[in-house]
Scaffold this motif. Sequence first.
Motif, PDB file in Angstrom:
ATOM      1  N   MET A 102     -33.203  14.253 -26.498  1.00 54.89           N
ATOM      2  CA  MET A 102     -32.260  14.251 -27.456  1.00 54.89           C
ATOM      3  C   MET A 102     -32.552  13.020 -28.431  1.00 54.89           C
ATOM      4  SD  MET A 102     -28.591  14.574 -25.525  1.00 54.89           S
ATOM      5  CE  MET A 102     -27.687  14.694 -26.964  1.00 54.89           C
ATOM      6  N   VAL A 103     -33.068  11.953 -28.085  1.00 47.21           N
ATOM      7  CA  VAL A 103     -33.538  10.951 -29.038  1.00 47.21           C
ATOM      8  C   VAL A 103     -34.747  11.399 -29.926  1.00 47.21           C
ATOM      9  CG1 VAL A 103     -34.595   8.581 -29.316  1.00 47.21           C
ATOM     10  CG2 VAL A 103     -32.943   8.951 -27.482  1.00 47.21           C
ATOM     11  N   ALA A 104     -35.341  12.338 -29.727  1.00 42.50           N
ATOM     12  CA  ALA A 104     -36.677  12.740 -30.568  1.00 42.50           C
ATOM     13  C   ALA A 104     -35.778  13.755 -31.431  1.00 42.50           C
ATOM     14  CB  ALA A 104     -37.514  13.542 -29.536  1.00 42.50           C
ATOM     15  N   VAL A 105     -35.132  14.605 -31.066  1.00 44.15           N
ATOM     16  CA  VAL A 105     -34.177  15.499 -32.123  1.00 44.15           C
ATOM     17  C   VAL A 105     -33.638  14.561 -33.201  1.00 44.15           C
ATOM     18  CG1 VAL A 105     -32.567  17.129 -32.449  1.00 44.15           C
ATOM     19  CG2 VAL A 105     -34.112  17.427 -30.681  1.00 44.15           C
ATOM     20  N   PHE A 106     -32.635  13.645 -32.544  1.00 44.93           N
ATOM     21  CA  PHE A 106     -31.925  12.795 -33.683  1.00 44.93           C
ATOM     22  C   PHE A 106     -32.808  12.103 -34.565  1.00 44.93           C
ATOM     23  CE2 PHE A 106     -28.290  13.302 -30.423  1.00 44.93           C
ATOM     24  CZ  PHE A 106     -27.503  13.849 -31.456  1.00 44.93           C
ATOM     25  N   ASP A 107     -34.238  11.321 -34.166  1.00 47.82           N
ATOM     26  CA  ASP A 107     -35.090  10.891 -34.930  1.00 47.82           C
ATOM     27  C   ASP A 107     -35.519  11.593 -35.805  1.00 47.82           C
ATOM     28  OD1 ASP A 107     -34.537   8.219 -33.555  1.00 47.82           O
ATOM     29  OD2 ASP A 107     -36.660   8.221 -32.718  1.00 47.82           O
ATOM     30  N   PHE A 108     -35.985  12.898 -35.604  1.00 50.46           N
ATOM     31  CA  PHE A 108     -36.562  13.791 -36.454  1.00 50.46           C
ATOM     32  C   PHE A 108     -35.342  14.162 -37.444  1.00 50.46           C
ATOM     33  CE2 PHE A 108     -36.749  18.436 -37.522  1.00 50.46           C
ATOM     34  CZ  PHE A 108     -37.986  18.351 -38.303  1.00 50.46           C
ATOM     35  N   HIS A 109     -34.404  14.542 -37.122  1.00 47.45           N
ATOM     36  CA  HIS A 109     -33.337  14.898 -38.188  1.00 47.45           C
ATOM     37  C   HIS A 109     -33.037  13.711 -39.174  1.00 47.45           C
ATOM     38  CE1 HIS A 109     -31.343  18.556 -35.732  1.00 47.45           C
ATOM     39  NE2 HIS A 109     -32.620  18.653 -36.276  1.00 47.45           N
ATOM     40  N   ASN A 110     -32.812  12.612 -38.549  1.00 48.07           N
ATOM     41  CA  ASN A 110     -32.513  11.462 -39.564  1.00 48.07           C
ATOM     42  C   ASN A 110     -33.693  11.134 -40.664  1.00 48.07           C
ATOM     43  OD1 ASN A 110     -30.155  11.054 -38.220  1.00 48.07           O
ATOM     44  ND2 ASN A 110     -30.723   9.502 -36.792  1.00 48.07           N
TER      45      ASN A 110
END
Length: 279
Positions: A102-110
Amino acid sequence: MAMMENLKQFLVALSAAAAVGFVAIIFVLRWVLHYKEGLAWDGGLAEFNWHPVLIVTGFIFLQGIAIIVYRLPWTWQCSKLMMKFIHAGLNLLAFIFAVIAMVAVFDFHNAAKIPNMYSLHSWLGLMAVILYSLQLVLGVGMYLIPITPASWRAAFMPLHVYSGLLLFGSVIAVALMGITEKLIFGLNNPKYKDSPPEAIFVNVLGVLLVVFGALILWIATRTSWKRPSDQILHTLHTDGGGEDNTKAGPALSQLSDGADFEACGDVRRRSNKLDDQVD
């Protein structure tokens, strides 16, 4: 003979589940390394690719193994407390993988200035992680803290089992939603509807996840394959052969009619009636 037949059926199902699970992991790695941008932790697409890898490896495969770990016959010589720690440890590892995913997704989106939490996949995914953490905390509190009353453990067990299986199935369903969403958004020329090689390859990955989930649920819900009570195992270990073994054999094949159901692990009070029959 019935026990041997039961064991053969169990080993076939277990081998199939393990093989399908390993192939699914290979498929997701092949997908991100060959068809996508690879793996990195730089805020780009390569970081996002950790999301499917960690979900398949941890939140699906490791969780599936945690569900059936009590049913592995070669672990029956281990104490129940040891198996509870192994069960909890595998679930904790699966949870850690899910959080990193989930952290990987949020980092990419941000980094890409993409809104977070707008799709049904993201809603259900976050809900699954939250409920899984609650399941983990309650499981540890109920079954690894010695002061928890036995009556509470027995009362909570049906909910623990049901919620564990429900979460496992839900995680696979959410993963399938994410795979489809990624293909629809990520394939442009040719598009997903044109069935390019990547689309077919990833569709097969989705089928593998469904088959893996079905095999795990089959193993977890066969009452004849669950771990015998400690009393039966002690009888077999100390009184092997002879008349006692003829009494323990049928009990093993029935695997304790009134004992705990351990699809997602942990235990409740032993059935005194069963112990009397074995003794």
